[in-house]
Design an enzyme around this catalytic site. Structure first.
Site, mmCIF file in Angstrom:
data_model
loop_
_atom_site.group_PDB
_atom_site.id
_atom_site.type_symbol
_atom_site.label_atom_id
_atom_site.label_comp_id
_atom_site.label_asym_id
_atom_site.label_seq_id
_atom_site.Cartn_x
_atom_site.Cartn_y
_atom_site.Cartn_z
ATOM 1 C CG LEU A 48 -2.080 -1.023 1.127
ATOM 2 C CD1 LEU A 48 -2.758 -1.151 2.489
ATOM 3 C CD2 LEU A 48 -3.084 -0.644 0.058
ATOM 4 C CB ILE A 51 -0.351 1.434 -4.176
ATOM 5 C CG1 ILE A 51 -0.136 0.038 -4.771
ATOM 6 C CG2 ILE A 51 -1.581 2.109 -4.771
ATOM 7 C CD1 ILE A 51 -1.190 -0.976 -4.352
ATOM 8 C CD GLU A 52 -2.580 5.793 -1.440
ATOM 9 O OE1 GLU A 52 -2.363 7.012 -1.641
ATOM 10 O OE2 GLU A 52 -3.657 5.253 -1.710
ATOM 11 C CB SER A 53 3.776 7.795 -4.257
ATOM 12 O OG SER A 53 3.359 7.258 -5.489
ATOM 13 C CE LYS A 82 -1.533 10.616 -2.418
ATOM 14 N NZ LYS A 82 -0.423 9.725 -2.655
#
Length: 109
Positions: A48, A51-53, A82
């Protein structure tokens, strides 16, 4: 684990070229954000994060308190947030939950 919401208010909106849901680490702004809470193992959490960088500028995993929508004791939970500079263009006002089908997932990372 079920339906939960953040104990504090956070701003969440739909933004970016892929119409992604984005929540910002600005406690006290916006709404208590609702969603599904999952228990995951370390391997799933690492996936995860990828995927979420997480680790790239503006991409955070933050520990918050969440409470069950139907009542019960709060729990500590990770959420992905973010930085605002990633939120252009903005496609919505602040949201209590995410129910938009425009999100275009990118597997490029």
């Amino acid at each position: 684990m079920g339906a939960y919401r953040t104990r504090e208010r956070f701003p969440m909106l739909i933004a970016g070229p892929r119409f992604a849901p984005m929540m910002f680490n600005e406690p006290g702004v916006g709404f208590q954000v609702g969603g599904e809470l999952y228990a995951v193992d370390d391997r799933a959490l690492a996936n995860l994060d990828r995927i979420e960088s997480v680790g790239k500028p503006g991409n955070l995993r933050v520990l918050i308190e969440a409470e069950p929508v139907d009542g019960g004791p709060p729990v500590s939970a990770y959420v992905y947030m973010k930085s605002r500079h990633l939120a252009a263009p903005i496609h919505s006002r602040y949201l209590k939950d995410y129910n938009d089908r425009r999100f275009a997932l990118s597997w490029g990372g």
